[in-house]
Scaffold this motif. Sequence first.
Motif: not given
Length: 103
Positions: A1-28
């Motif tokens: 895993m690259s340094v950038f990928a690890a940083a993105i994972d940390n940002l998306f895991a932070d409850p102050n920055i990211a939030r849970d959502a539901t994604y529904i692809a067309s027909g999925g």
Amino acid sequence: MSVFAAAIDNLFADPNIARDATYIASGGAPQLIRVVMRRADEVTGFRDARLWSETTRIDLRVAEVATPRPGDRVEIDAEAFNIQGEPVRDRERLVWTVDLRPA
């Protein structure tokens, strides 16, 4: 895993920055993901006029949503949105930025 990928994972895991959502692809099937909200206002120039509009944009990790498409649905805190326009990936190909409109 690259340094950038690890940083993105940390940002998306932070409850102050990211939030849970539901994604529904067309027909999925619904899929639980993490998103970073961007509810910024946008000023667009048209000739001599400047038009102000509210926008709703989110960032999605490519690792969670490989190919978002216009018309796919995202639900965040009981609000439903559809993706409009073509999603744009960042330079590192780790994050999609998508424009949303209320469903």
